[in-house]
Design a protein around this motif. Structure first.
Motif, short mmCIF file in Angstrom:
data_model
loop_
_atom_site.label_atom_id
_atom_site.label_comp_id
_atom_site.label_asym_id
_atom_site.label_seq_id
_atom_site.Cartn_x
_atom_site.Cartn_y
_atom_site.Cartn_z
N PHE A 34 0.71 -1.25 0.11
CA PHE A 34 0.07 -0.01 0.05
C PHE A 34 0.86 1.30 0.02
O PHE A 34 0.50 2.32 -0.54
N LEU A 35 2.00 1.03 0.71
CA LEU A 35 2.77 2.56 0.87
C LEU A 35 3.63 2.72 -0.31
O LEU A 35 3.96 3.76 -0.50
N ALA A 36 4.01 1.66 -1.09
CA ALA A 36 5.30 2.04 -2.13
C ALA A 36 4.23 2.88 -3.04
O ALA A 36 5.06 3.66 -3.65
N PRO A 37 3.35 2.53 -3.78
CA PRO A 37 2.79 3.32 -4.95
C PRO A 37 2.30 4.67 -4.07
O PRO A 37 2.49 5.76 -4.98
N LEU A 38 2.08 4.67 -2.95
CA LEU A 38 1.52 6.00 -2.34
C LEU A 38 2.54 6.96 -2.15
O LEU A 38 2.76 7.97 -2.38
N ALA A 39 4.04 6.45 -1.93
CA ALA A 39 5.31 7.29 -1.72
C ALA A 39 5.42 7.93 -2.99
O ALA A 39 6.14 8.82 -3.18
N LEU A 40 5.59 6.97 -4.05
CA LEU A 40 5.78 7.25 -5.35
C LEU A 40 4.98 8.57 -6.08
O LEU A 40 5.46 9.11 -6.70
N ALA A 41 3.69 8.54 -5.61
CA ALA A 41 2.82 9.43 -6.11
C ALA A 41 2.83 10.76 -5.30
O ALA A 41 2.63 11.57 -6.00
N THR A 42 2.98 10.72 -4.01
CA THR A 42 3.23 11.79 -3.33
C THR A 42 4.87 12.48 -3.17
O THR A 42 4.70 13.88 -3.00
N GLU A 43 5.54 11.66 -3.32
CA GLU A 43 6.88 12.35 -2.95
C GLU A 43 7.97 12.02 -4.36
O GLU A 43 9.01 12.45 -4.39
#
Length: 407
Positions: free
Chosen positions: A203-212
């Protein structure tokens, strides 16, 4: 007398030395988490909370999956996803946001309310009645952590406070839910931890790529920090933490989180040459004392032992249970040897005799096998069953048997 069945949420009985070993191992988890602030500020890149959360969870989860080589089945697909989001996916980024926006002392003091939240959630979800000593220990722990790490010049930030409060509430609920669901048969605690870390990391990997955006180039110092957090502060720490929740209970283990600020303080003393004031020493003593006092397990709500016939154990209720009238068929033969069972209900034959004797106390038919059970003090005559009396029945007249064929 039969003892009531244990209620989920209470600490299971067992070997005290084994419990001490599990507790000592579980304490390593918050001690390792106490060094997260130091590792984050000294070894990891700044301003990338989502990236740090993803790189802390996903590699550790994949590594444990390779070791365990077992995937969820059935309902455990969504249960592992829910636990992974609560304990990892939502908790990690909120924790890093709070750490970036708040001084370490404020963040640690907010985190110290976790035992009180676990006590509240345990009462609602597990039905465990909190011990007054545990509640008092929870408030003492918050006060001790405040004295240990808070400073008068600490600046408060609304975003950081909201992030830390949300993170602690989510983790407290995840801790209680972990205790409630346990783990499926044939699955080790390493497997259950791998599922949660992998679910949270994915869950966190694509969220980190999209936000940061794309991650920066890492130095050797960054890789060392990620390796420490991933292997020791995440993979090993969470296996020991979940194992402690399963063996000791959610409430007692949650008090071990008070070691977190103590570990952070110890790391500051060793690495950064910090010193403690008298108030900080008092706070450390209060926090550790609250942790040990909180090891008293929550008391389950008392439940009276229910026997085969239900809450009432009189002859009528037991006979009704045997006929199936109560909605739950219970065999009277299961009550043989029960010290609460009356003598005349030891066997089904005696129960039948008791049921029919109210029609005709002087019944004329003996019941086979209705003798007094062995070991009785006095012998008892065989029980007799009477035939129901019909209208106009005359017990003095008996019908003669037919001797010939019908004419």
């Amino acid at each position: 007398m039969k003892r009531p069945m244990a209620v989920s949420g209470a600490r299971p009985a067992g070997n005290s030395s084994a419990h001490l070993g599990v507790a000592a191992a579980a304490m390593l988890a918050p001690a390792a988490w106490g060094t997260t602030y130091l590792v984050t500020t000294e070894l990891l890149p700044d301003g990338r909370p989502m990236l740090l959360a993803a790189l802390r969870a996903l590699p550790a989860g994949l590594l444990l999956l390779l070791v365990g080589r077992k995937l969820p089945r059935g309902v455990w697909w969504w249960r592992a996803a829910v636990l992974g989001m609560l304990n990892i996916g939502f908790f990690f980024p909120l924790l890093f946001v709070g750490a970036y926006h708040l001084p370490g002392g404020v963040a640690a003091t907010i985190g110290a309310i976790q035992p009180l939240l676990v006590i509240a959630f345990s009462a609602a979800v597990l039905g465990a009645r909190p011990a007054p000593r545990a509640v008092a220990a929870g408030f003492v722990g918050v006060a001790g952590v405040g004295l240990l790490v808070l400073k008068g010049s600490a600046k408060l930030d609304g975003v950081g406070i909201a992030a830390m409060l949300t993170a602690i509430v989510i983790m407290a609920f995840g801790t209680v839910l972990t205790r409630k669901w346990g783990r499926p048969d044939g699955v080790t605690m390493l497997d259950l931890t791998a599922w949660q870390l992998a679910a949270g990391g994915l869950f966190l990997a694509p969220l980190a790529l999209a936000t940061e955006g794309a991650p920066p180039s890492f130095t050797a110092q960054n890789w060392l920090g990620f390796a420490y957090l991933g292997l020791f502060g995440t993979a090993l720490a969470y296996v020991l933490w979940f194992r402690g929740i399963e063996a000791l209970g959610a409430g007692p283990v949650s008090f071990m989180s008070l070691i977190n600020p103590a570990g952070a303080t110890a790391g500051g003393i060793v690495v950064l040459d910090q010193t403690l004031t008298g108030w900080q020493v008092l706070g450390l003593v209060l926090a550790l004392g609250a942790m040990f006092a909180g090891q008293a397990p929550a008391r389950p709500r008392a439940k009276a032992p229910v026997l085969a016939g239900g809450p009432k154990t009189g002859p009528r209720e037991l006979l009704a249970a045997e006929r199936g009238d109560s909605g739950r068929r219970a065999s009277l033969s299961d009550r043989r040897g029960d010290p609460l069972a009356p003598d005349h209900l030891e066997t089904p034959a005696h129960a039948i005799a008791h049921r029919t004797s109210r029609h005709d106390p002087g019944g004329t038919r003996a019941v086979p096998g209705a003798a007094r059970p062995s070991g009785a003090r006095h012998a008892r005559a065989p029980a007799r069953i009477s035939l129901p009396k019909g209208r106009g029945h005359n017990p003095g007249r008996h019908r003669r048997p037919r001797t010939g064929g019908r004419t």
